[in-house]
Design a protein around this motif. Structure first.
Motif, PDB file in Angstrom:
ATOM      1  N   GLU A   1      -5.023  33.675 -29.705  1.00 29.17           N
ATOM      2  CA  GLU A   1      -4.827  35.112 -29.870  1.00 29.17           C
ATOM      3  C   GLU A   1      -3.691  35.613 -28.982  1.00 29.17           C
ATOM      4  O   GLU A   1      -2.877  36.444 -29.398  1.00 29.17           O
ATOM      5  N   LEU A   2      -3.631  35.100 -27.742  1.00 31.50           N
ATOM      6  CA  LEU A   2      -2.543  35.487 -26.841  1.00 31.50           C
ATOM      7  C   LEU A   2      -1.195  35.092 -27.434  1.00 31.50           C
ATOM      8  O   LEU A   2      -0.204  35.819 -27.290  1.00 31.50           O
ATOM      9  N   ASP A   3      -1.176  33.930 -28.088  1.00 37.88           N
ATOM     10  CA  ASP A   3       0.051  33.470 -28.755  1.00 37.88           C
ATOM     11  C   ASP A   3       0.402  34.411 -29.907  1.00 37.88           C
ATOM     12  O   ASP A   3       1.559  34.799 -30.089  1.00 37.88           O
TER      13      ASP A   3
ATOM     14  N   PRO B   1       0.755  34.002 -15.230  1.00 41.04           N
ATOM     15  CA  PRO B   1      -0.517  33.344 -15.542  1.00 41.04           C
ATOM     16  C   PRO B   1      -1.657  34.318 -15.796  1.00 41.04           C
ATOM     17  O   PRO B   1      -2.734  33.912 -16.234  1.00 41.04           O
ATOM     18  N   ILE B   2      -1.427  35.604 -15.551  1.00 38.75           N
ATOM     19  CA  ILE B   2      -2.514  36.585 -15.636  1.00 38.75           C
ATOM     20  C   ILE B   2      -3.106  36.687 -17.038  1.00 38.75           C
ATOM     21  O   ILE B   2      -4.311  36.946 -17.193  1.00 38.75           O
ATOM     22  N   PHE B   3      -2.296  36.468 -18.092  1.00 40.01           N
ATOM     23  CA  PHE B   3      -2.800  36.617 -19.460  1.00 40.01           C
ATOM     24  C   PHE B   3      -3.894  35.592 -19.759  1.00 40.01           C
ATOM     25  O   PHE B   3      -4.989  35.934 -20.213  1.00 40.01           O
ATOM     26  N   ILE B   4      -3.589  34.311 -19.510  1.00 41.39           N
ATOM     27  CA  ILE B   4      -4.578  33.265 -19.764  1.00 41.39           C
ATOM     28  C   ILE B   4      -5.727  33.368 -18.769  1.00 41.39           C
ATOM     29  O   ILE B   4      -6.902  33.219 -19.141  1.00 41.39           O
TER      30      ILE B   4
ATOM     31  N   ASN C   1      -6.987  35.980 -17.262  1.00 35.01           N
ATOM     32  CA  ASN C   1      -7.884  37.077 -17.622  1.00 35.01           C
ATOM     33  C   ASN C   1      -8.669  36.771 -18.901  1.00 35.01           C
ATOM     34  O   ASN C   1      -9.855  37.086 -19.005  1.00 35.01           O
ATOM     35  N   ALA C   2      -7.999  36.156 -19.878  1.00 36.66           N
ATOM     36  CA  ALA C   2      -8.656  35.859 -21.152  1.00 36.66           C
ATOM     37  C   ALA C   2      -9.812  34.877 -20.970  1.00 36.66           C
ATOM     38  O   ALA C   2     -10.823  34.946 -21.687  1.00 36.66           O
TER      39      ALA C   2
END
Length: 271
Positions: free
Chosen positions: A24-26, A129-132, A134-135
């Motif tokens: 989803e982040l991708d 790195p915060i996106f992964i 946090n996810a």
């Protein structure tokens, strides 16, 4: 920046959910997912790999040897990392000369998977790195991370860097785009990913070719030295000539040792 991330789970449902969050982040443009593999270690040298090319996700079972062959299809550092983490990389575990991984990262990789663990190994482009982090925070699983800094030659590296920059630009556009525009941008990102992968594959092919060329030249040199030695042994017996023979034998042994090392390196590259 391209990073290798590793995260393990005890439960299949959580592992699959975490993989979906990464995807989803991708899709949102927060990260770029280049390559990944999800696998589970079973008993008796068996591994399960999640094959999700279709909507109906399913697991396929491989022996350690078969998994090693599957890993060979993964270009760049991710193949090495999957092999190290699963314990299926043959002969290359201690050869990191082509890779610039942090010592702590390598130490954690060598703490092999436990039976039943499900592990995601992925190569991702991420500005932060915060996106992964946090996810995946709710899963309470440690994320092992290191730069995927493969030592390409300067020309190939510059081209790959340029493609990664273009991917980053498209990803920024994706986050601001309308629904109609997102389809075109997503297609462009997919095209750029394919070009990046092709560049890496091209580099790997050239590396294998160069190694084989060195090996062939070394074998030819050994053959030439052996021919000289045979001529000496047929006709010369005095002490001075025997010294020359001994010197040639030593040179042959050194070349044979070099060839053995090259053969070992070639096997690791071709695996």
């Amino acid at each position: 920046m391209a990073n290798i991330i590793i995260v393990s789970f005890k439960e299949e449902t959580k592992a699959i959910e975490a993989l979906h969050k990464i995807k989803e982040l991708d899709n949102y443009g927060d990260i770029t997912l280049y390559e990944y593999m999800m696998f589970r270690k079973k008993e008796d040298d068996q591994y399960e790999v999640l094959k999700d090319e279709t909507k109906e996700e399913r697991w396929r079972t491989f022996t350690g040897m078969a998994l090693g062959g599957l890993i060979g299809a993964l270009v760049g550092p991710i193949g090495l990392v999957v092999g190290l983490f699963s314990g299926t990389t043959v002969g290359a575990i201690l050869d990191f000369s082509r890779y610039d991984f942090e010592e702590d990262f390598l130490r954690k990789i060598n703490n092999k998977m436990k039976i039943g663990d499900i592990t995601i190994v992925a190569e991702v482009g991420e500005e932060n790195p915060i996106f992964i982090d946090n996810a995946l925070k709710s899963f309470n699983s440690e994320i092992i991370r290191s730069e995927a800094d493969v030592e390409f030659d300067d020309f190939i590296e510059d081209q790959i860097d340029d493609l990664e920059d273009k991917i980053e630009d498209e990803r920024k556009k994706l986050k601001k785009a309308t629904d109609d525009a997102k389809t075109k941008i997503t297609a462009k990102i997919t095209e750029l990913k394919t070009k990046r992968k092709a560049k890496i594959e091209d580099m790997e092919a050239k590396r294998k070719s160069t190694l084989k060329s060195i090996k062939d030249k070394t074998k030819a040199k050994i053959k030439k030295l052996q021919s000289k030695l045979d001529n000496y042994e047929d006709t010369i017996f005095d002490t001075i000539k025997q010294t020359r023979i001994d010197r040639l034998k030593r040179r042959i042994n050194r070349q044979k040792s070099k060839l053995n090392k090259l053969n070992h390196q070639l096997e690791e590259v071709l695996d």
